[in-house]
Design an enzyme around this catalytic site. Structure first.
Site, PDB file in Angstrom:
ATOM      1  N   ASP A  31      75.005 -48.115  35.155  1.00 29.87           N
ATOM      2  CA  ASP A  31      73.723 -47.902  35.027  1.00 29.87           C
ATOM      3  C   ASP A  31      72.622 -46.649  35.698  1.00 29.87           C
ATOM      4  O   ASP A  31      71.848 -46.074  36.691  1.00 29.87           O
ATOM      5  CB  ASP A  31      72.984 -48.895  35.674  1.00 29.87           C
ATOM      6  CG  ASP A  31      72.736 -49.844  34.825  1.00 29.87           C
ATOM      7  OD1 ASP A  31      73.216 -49.934  33.726  1.00 29.87           O
ATOM      8  OD2 ASP A  31      71.947 -50.948  35.073  1.00 29.87           O
ATOM      9  N   CYS A  78      75.529 -52.024  28.899  1.00 29.63           N
ATOM     10  CA  CYS A  78      76.506 -51.920  29.277  1.00 29.63           C
ATOM     11  C   CYS A  78      77.800 -52.439  28.498  1.00 29.63           C
ATOM     12  O   CYS A  78      78.823 -51.157  27.754  1.00 29.63           O
ATOM     13  CB  CYS A  78      76.406 -52.690  30.780  1.00 29.63           C
ATOM     14  SG  CYS A  78      76.192 -52.642  32.159  1.00 29.63           S
ATOM     15  N   HIS A 132      83.490 -54.562  29.919  1.00 29.14           N
ATOM     16  CA  HIS A 132      82.163 -54.928  30.639  1.00 29.14           C
ATOM     17  C   HIS A 132      83.185 -56.699  30.929  1.00 29.14           C
ATOM     18  O   HIS A 132      83.834 -57.076  30.485  1.00 29.14           O
ATOM     19  CB  HIS A 132      81.098 -55.564  29.323  1.00 29.14           C
ATOM     20  CG  HIS A 132      80.076 -56.497  30.018  1.00 29.14           C
ATOM     21  ND1 HIS A 132      79.126 -55.470  31.144  1.00 29.14           N
ATOM     22  CD2 HIS A 132      80.139 -58.214  30.154  1.00 29.14           C
ATOM     23  CE1 HIS A 132      77.912 -57.075  31.179  1.00 29.14           C
ATOM     24  NE2 HIS A 132      78.875 -57.955  31.299  1.00 29.14           N
TER      25      HIS A 132
END
Ligand SMILES: *[C@@H]1O[C@H](CO)[C@@H](O)[C@H](O)[C@H]1NC(C)=O
Ligand SMILES: *[C@@H]1O[C@H](CO)[C@@H](O)[C@H](O)[C@H]1NC(C)=O
Ligand SMILES: *[C@@H]1O[C@H](CO)[C@@H](O)[C@H](O)[C@H]1NC(C)=O
Ligand SMILES: *[C@@H]1O[C@H](CO)[C@@H](O)[C@H](O)[C@H]1NC(C)=O
Ligand SMILES: *[C@@H]1O[C@H](CO)[C@@H](O)[C@H](O)[C@H]1NC(C)=O
Ligand SMILES: *[C@@H]1O[C@H](CO)[C@@H](O)[C@H](O)[C@H]1NC(C)=O
Length: 518
Positions: A31, A78, A132
């Protein structure tokens, strides 16, 4: 004579082993929008951010790297973004559009970036958040790594607080998860060093940091870098924005401290000003904290004498909205969500001039796989056929190595991203494209498995932002008559897609498109 020849061959083998086999340190942040000092200038993400940002370590890495000032993710979330980068293919090929599905189940048994290095004799080690985690990657895609995977413990993190500054001395006993990951990276470099320096076995070490992702938890001292933070100057949705473009930022509103504020997440509403300021300051602090950990790992690489034979790449998995447009988090197709940091240090190539190479040519995250393959001297990947579900090894991006010598030569006419959205109980896919001047987006309805196809005749919205006069994307000009021709050109280009926007195909009408679109 025969013996001499054998000796020469052996020598050549050793030389190619010692000089040709570069290690890779593969750094990832979560992020992190490209709000680093190194990005300051026309492509810096937001006009009211603090001055200066405290990012000395990434700035230093940038000063010896190819810095991609306009790199775009293929989806601002993500798992889809990481899956795309790590397989070198776009979401429409991986079929990973959400957090949950694993590409090997829904897309194909694709060879990943670390797996390719493993197949080429590298020691491959992963830690933290690279894929992830969890079922979205079959638990970090075990086939990609030669060594056991490291995770670390999430201390001080819960759904209670969207952000928290932890007294630095508490962390001496109970380090934050990213501090553990940085420590593990340092220990890993010590382990792989000897085989790398002797030329016996190069390494690919992937280090994935969790910050500045929510909750913004960081050592308290980092607040000191941001005594003054401002509100965004555009806390409203773009004029004429179609509703389908909006995300009601449930990811943030789920934290208990934000939940108490009863924010609806609706268009043209946002969080109270005081909360916006606190969240922005916490985000910047968490970003600077991540920068400091990256600095620790890079320093160790230096100390161990590995820096001059190790390619270092850094990327953040997508951008982030901090109240601009009243929007939060990433799940949109706006510039702030799709534009993310990416840089690549190739020793002896990107650092020759002593200040690195900056390029503002349009690039995409699918380009990193073929770029690292070329930088390391491995066998290049073939371009993927239109349907590559049964093709284990191929690419849907382009090596960016030519930008080192020619940072002003375009590699593609547009960067493509997409974002799925449920709107009025129907499923849509927002396809967006960034050209030099415009961001153009269409939201066709979309059918998932087994067809995975948009219906371009059934649109929930169209957006056209003119970055020459509106870099914040505050006005959607899709319906403006003055833009009718431009819109028609952009529509055609969007539907033709990334293959036609690549400049590595010879296409007779390219010159025309580039003149009209630029
Ligand atoms: C996927 O490919 C790997 C080799 O890269 C192979 O070992 C594995 O068996 C394959 N899995 C499936 C389900 O085909
Ligand atoms: C979160 O808050 C709940 C109740 O408000 C409390 O019981 C819990 O211990 C808190 N968790 C953490 C990690 O602080
Ligand atoms: C949001 O606010 C902007 C600026 O005031 C306005 O132009 C726009 O129409 C509003 N959008 C919606 C959906 O209310
Ligand atoms: C890399 O650095 C080491 C130690 O600093 C040095 O011995 C070696 O010659 C350097 N190699 C290259 C290719 O510059
Ligand atoms: C792609 O190829 C696979 C296997 O050859 C096939 O099952 C699938 O339907 C094809 N997809 C499309 C969209 O044609
Ligand atoms: C792409 O460009 C080629 C050559 O200009 C053209 O023939 C083709 O129709 C275009 N569109 C697609 C979808 O390939």
């Amino acid at each position: 004579m025969k013996l001499v020849l054998q000796y020469v061959l052996l020598l050549c083998f050793f030389i190619s082993q010692c000089l040709g086999r570069r290690n890779v340190l593969f750094l990832v942040a979560d992020d992190m929008r490209p709000e680093l000092e190194a990005y300051r200038g026309k492509n810096f993400p937001a006009p009211v951010s603090p001055k200066p940002m405290h990012t000395p370590n990434l700035d230093k890495l940038a000063s010896r790297s190819l810095l991609l000032e306009r790199a775009y993710v293929q989806e601002a979330l993500c798992s889809p973004s990481r899956t795309s980068l790590l397989t070198g293919r776009r979401p429409d090929t991986t079929h990973v559009y959400q957090i949950g599905p694993y590409f090997r189940d829904v897309g194909g048994n694709f060879t990943t970036l670390p797996e390719y290095f493993k197949l080429n004799g590298y020691t491959t080690v992963g830690m933290g958040k690279v894929f992830h985690p969890g079922k979205a990657s079959g638990n970090d895609d075990p086939i990609s790594w030669t060594e056991p995977y490291f995770h670390g413990d999430f201390n001080f993190e819960s759904k209670n607080k969207s952000w928290e500054a932890i007294p630095d001395d508490w962390l001496l006993h109970t380090p934050l998860v990213d501090q553990q990951i940085a420590q593990h990276a340092i220990e890993t470099l010590h382990k792989v060093k000897d085989a790398a320096l002797s030329g016996e076995k190069p390494f690919f070490v992937a280090v994935g940091f969790h910050k500045p992702h929510l909750p913004f938890v960081f050592p308290k001292s980092f607040l000191n870098y941001y005594p003054e933070v401002q509100l965004p100057d555009n806390p409203y949705a773009p004029v004429n924005m179609p509703e389908v473009a909006w995300y009601s930022y449930g990811g943030l509103r789920g934290y208990h401290d934000i939940h108490h504020l009863h924010a609806s997440g609706g268009i043209n509403t946002t969080l109270p000003g005081g909360t916006v300021l606190l969240l922005r300051r916490a985000y910047y602090s968490a970003l600077s904290y991540t920068d400091s950990l990256i600095g620790k790992v890079l320093k160790e690489l230096d100390i161990l004498g590995l820096s001059n034979n190790t390619i270092v790449s850094f990327w953040g998995d997508h951008g982030y909205q901090l109240g601009e447009h009243g929007e939060w988090c990433k799940q949109t197709n706006f510039e702030l969500a799709t534009h993310a940091p990416m840089m690549i240090h190739v020793p002896g190539k990107t650092d020759k001039n002593g200040k690195g190479i900056k390029t503002d040519q349009l690039t995409e995250f699918v380009d990193l796989f073929p770029t690292l393959v070329e930088a390391a001297g491995l066998r290049p990947l073939p371009l993927c056929p239109v349907n590559s579900s049964k093709v284990e090894l191929c690419r849907e991006g382009t090596s960016l190595m030519p930008l080192i010598d020619k940072p002003n030569s375009p590699v593609k006419l547009a960067a493509f991203s997409q974002y799925p959205r449920k709107h009025n109980e129907k499923k849509y896919m927002g396809y967006t494209m960034r050209t030099d001047r415009y961001r153009y987006t269409e939201w066709p309805s979309f059918e998932y498995a087994p067809v995975y196809a948009p219906d371009w005749d059934n649109l929930a919205g169209v957006e056209l932002y003119d970055h020459y006069i509106d870099p914040e994307e505050n006005v959607n000009r899709a319906q403006f008559t003055a833009y009718r021709e431009t819109r028609a050109e952009l529509h055609k280009m969007l539907l033709e897609g990334w293959r036609n926007a690549s400049l590595f195909y010879s296409k007779p009408d390219m010159a025309r498109i580039s003149v009209n679109i630029n």
